[in-house]
Design an enzyme around this catalytic site. Structure first.
Site, PDB file in Angstrom:
ATOM      1  N   LEU A 327      29.924  53.544   5.326  1.00  0.00           N
ATOM      2  CA  LEU A 327      30.443  52.783   4.200  1.00  0.00           C
ATOM      3  C   LEU A 327      30.899  51.387   4.602  1.00  0.00           C
ATOM      4  CD1 LEU A 327      32.579  55.560   2.460  1.00  0.00           C
ATOM      5  CD2 LEU A 327      30.332  54.720   1.768  1.00  0.00           C
ATOM      6  N   GLY A 328      31.325  51.248   5.846  1.00  0.00           N
ATOM      7  CA  GLY A 328      31.816  49.958   6.310  1.00  0.00           C
ATOM      8  C   GLY A 328      32.244  50.040   7.752  1.00  0.00           C
ATOM      9  N   GLU A 329      32.547  48.871   8.324  1.00  0.00           N
ATOM     10  CA  GLU A 329      32.936  48.822   9.730  1.00  0.00           C
ATOM     11  C   GLU A 329      34.005  47.765   9.909  1.00  0.00           C
ATOM     12  OE1 GLU A 329      30.841  48.764  14.145  1.00  0.00           O
ATOM     13  OE2 GLU A 329      29.634  48.616  12.326  1.00  0.00           O
ATOM     14  N   GLY A 331      37.366  46.242  12.732  1.00  0.00           N
ATOM     15  CA  GLY A 331      37.547  45.846  14.115  1.00  0.00           C
ATOM     16  C   GLY A 331      37.754  47.008  15.061  1.00  0.00           C
ATOM     17  N   PHE A 332      38.252  48.140  14.537  1.00  0.00           N
ATOM     18  CA  PHE A 332      38.592  49.246  15.433  1.00  0.00           C
ATOM     19  C   PHE A 332      37.846  50.531  15.098  1.00  0.00           C
ATOM     20  CE2 PHE A 332      42.457  46.587  14.823  1.00  0.00           C
ATOM     21  CZ  PHE A 332      42.364  45.922  16.029  1.00  0.00           C
ATOM     22  N   GLY A 333      36.787  50.443  14.297  1.00  0.00           N
ATOM     23  CA  GLY A 333      36.032  51.642  14.008  1.00  0.00           C
ATOM     24  C   GLY A 333      35.228  51.522  12.734  1.00  0.00           C
ATOM     25  N   ASP A 445      50.086  44.803   5.688  1.00  0.00           N
ATOM     26  CA  ASP A 445      48.720  44.296   5.523  1.00  0.00           C
ATOM     27  C   ASP A 445      48.246  44.499   4.086  1.00  0.00           C
ATOM     28  OD1 ASP A 445      46.501  42.974   6.452  1.00  0.00           O
ATOM     29  OD2 ASP A 445      45.500  44.762   7.216  1.00  0.00           O
TER      30      ASP A 445
END
Length: 615
Positions: A327-329, A331-333, A445
């Protein structure tokens, strides 16, 4: 004794030549295929074999990666009855095991076509079938012989005056494995032994998948291959030459031997110390990882709902984390779409990248926080999985993705009524985090990409990787600055600390972004300014509604719109002490409080300049 020999099989198996079938077939080590009484393509035996091989992988996946069974279509007295066994080796991870389980059955019929019995060992798993019951006795067959052969040749070369030895040993069927070990003849027996033994120890790492190999150095030489070696023995040296050579420089040779011996001892001592240090550091990291895992499990146990999953369950749910399910990527996975058959549930599975220290910290934060939170406008954590360095979190699937994709979509703009509903739902979630839970949760965040939308476009705040817990009595600050550029409170750059007020600032930027349809960084007439600055300028000129997203085409409730924009400006005041609390923001948005009276900022004053002027 039998168990020790079996362990030997597992250890030396790493050094086997892969038996190539074709580029797409799983490649086994040399198979053991029966060559008599084969079966034909249309026989009952073939049908029973196909049925058995189709059953073994799924049964093993559900039975701890091991399964022994038989075909069920024939009675036990039928000569076509089939028996089989499949198992994964423990030094391979779940993904490799699943690959092997799914391919082994097809591969064994490719390498042993027509065989009524076959045994095949792959790197991750072992598979065998037969027309006789599986014998529950240890099979002491060792699948590789080059190490044993080369070790014997090394010893023979040490004892030989010529400092060389060659020989062979049975390999597969009628094949032979041939080898050669040789030292330069200036070495005495102990030095020759030290050299060739070191080389033999390197065979596994250098030629783990080869049926032949060569290691050649300045003092010794090893070679092995499945083909005869053309070895030419040198003539024996004359006795006079030996005496002359030995007597002329005996004292210098003694000095050289003493020097080499002392140097060798020192090298061994240094290497030993280095190995001890590396082992100590590795064990310490393993101990820290174990403690961290236990701590995370303790945190999850405090939650009421999250379930612990096995890695194999999540691998199956995502088709082994295939790219088509991604589904998406970040910075950490990466995040994958998955389907849990047992729960009949579509989920989103977040997998932290291996070796990502920051990713592990974010995972631990989610373990400590989101597993204990329950609110209709927070993304629900379904479960978790960690072990062997793998870290995964399982969330409810949000079919409509994140808010930012809809805010800036050309084809699918959000109506004002939907935007206003989303604003109220985000505010409700933050109110729960800041004031209504047992501790104050600082999200740190807050931004549209962390606001997820379900199938009915209900908003849910997610991604608690940067979140921190503080007591309500100390909610004014935490010690670490974090967030995303454009949404971070400029005052945090001065103080170096995030706080409840910095969460409020981020939410204020999000309010303005939803109302204006603009990202936090605005380009106007070749001038780049912050969205807060742009809207403040219009407020100072009495034209605050001119900031409204033009894609709405004037289709909005003016009172609701003005309250959202003014609440956004209230949340982003330069002075943290002048900002609204989340409860005040909720009351303004729900028409329960009058609009705030805000001082007009000087025109074109970028909030980020506060940080720059104080650096």
């Amino acid at each position: 004794m039998a168990s020790r020999l079996l362990l030997l099989v597992a250890v030396v198996a790493m050094h086997m030549q892969l038996y190539a079938v074709d580029a797409k077939t799983l490649r086994p080590w040399p198979p053991d295929c029966s060559t008599t009484n084969g079966y034909t393509g249309n026989s009952q035996y073939k049908k029973n074999l196909d049925q058995l091989l189709a059953t073994l992988p799924a049964a093993a996946a559900e039975n701890g990666w091991f399964y022994e069974g038989s075909s069920s279509s024939s009675p036990a007295s039928d000569p076509d009855q089939m028996f089989g066994l499949i198992m994964c080796y423990a030094d391979r991870d779940a993904a490799e095991c699943l690959d092997c389980l799914s391919q082994a059955s097809a591969a064994i019929t490719a390498v042993c076509p027509g065989s009524r019995s076959a045994r095949v060992v792959y790197n991750p798993c072992v598979l065998q079938y037969s027309d006789a019951s599986i014998r529950h006795e240890a099979d002491l067959t060792v699948l590789i012989c080059c190490l044993r052969l080369m070790s014997e040749l090394a010893a023979a070369a040490t004892a030989s005056p010529l400092r060389l030895a060659n020989g062979s040993t049975p390999y597969l069927g009628s094949e032979e494995m041939y080898g050669l070990a040789q030292c330069t003849r200036d070495l005495n027996g102990s030095e020759c032994a030290r050299c060739v033994s070191d080389y033999v120890g390197q065979l596994g790492s250098r030629f783990g998948n080869k049926t032949g190999g060569v290691i050649k150095g300045y003092s010794c030489y090893l070679r092995f291959q499945v083909a005869p070696l053309a070895v030419t023995l040198p003539p024996a040296p004359s006795q006079s030459l030996l005496l002359a050579t030995g007597g002329s420089s005996s004292s210098s040779k003694i000095g050289m031997v003493v020097g080499v011996s002392i140097g060798s001892v020192l090298i061994l001592v240094v290497l030993g110390l280095c190995m001890c240090f590396l082992l100590w550091r590795r064990r310490r990291k393993q101990a820290e990882l174990h403690e961290e895992t236990r701590a995370m499990e303790d945190e999850f146990e405090k939650g009421l709902g999250p379930k612990q999953f096995q890695y194999v369950e999540l691998a199956i749910a995502t088709d082994n984390f295939s790219e088509t399910h991604k589904l998406g990527e970040g910075g950490f996975g990466s995040v994958y779409r998955g389907f849990l058959k047992d729960m009949n549930l579509h989920v989103a599975i977040k997998r932290v990248s291996k070796g990502s220290r920051q990713g592990r910290k974010e995972y631990a934060s989610e373990v400590r926080i989101i597993s204990r939170l329950r609110h209709r406008n927070l993304v629900l954590l379904i479960g978790w999985c960690h072990g062997d360095g793998k870290l995964l979190l399982v969330y409810e699937l949000m079919p409509n993705g994140s808010l930012d994709k809809h805010l800036y979509s050309v084809d699918n703009r959000l109506s004002w009524s939907l935007r206003h509903k989303i604003v109220l739902e985000i505010a409700s979630a933050i109110l729960y985090l800041h004031e209504e839970w047992e501790q104050c949760v600082l999200h740190r965040d807050i931004k549209p990409s962390n606001v997820m939308l379900d199938a009915s476009f209900n908003a849910k705040l997610g991604d608690f990787g940067l979140a921190r817990l503080v007591d309500h009595a100390r909610r004014s600050h935490t010690t670490v600055l974090a967030g995303t550029f454009g949404y971070m409170d400029p005052e945090c750059g001065v103080r170096g600390m995030a706080s409840v007020q910095s969460d409020i600032y981020s939410f204020g930027v999000v309010l303005l972004e939803i109302a204006c349809g603009r990202s936090p960084i605005v380009v106007l007439d070749d001038d780049v300014i912050h969205l807060v600055c742009h809207v403040s300028d219009l407020h100072s000129q009495g034209r605050v509604l001119d900031a409204v997203d033009p894609r709405l085409n004037g289709e909005f409730d003016a009172q609701e719109m003005k309250r959202v924009i003014m609440a956004g400006l209230w949340c982003t005041q330069d002075d943290q002490g002048m900002r609204a609390s989340i409860r005040q923001v909720v009351s303004v948005l729900r028409l329960e409080l009058p609009l705030p009276s805000l001082a007009k900022r000087p025109l074109n004053t970028d909030p980020s300049s506060i940080e720059t002027n104080n650096v």
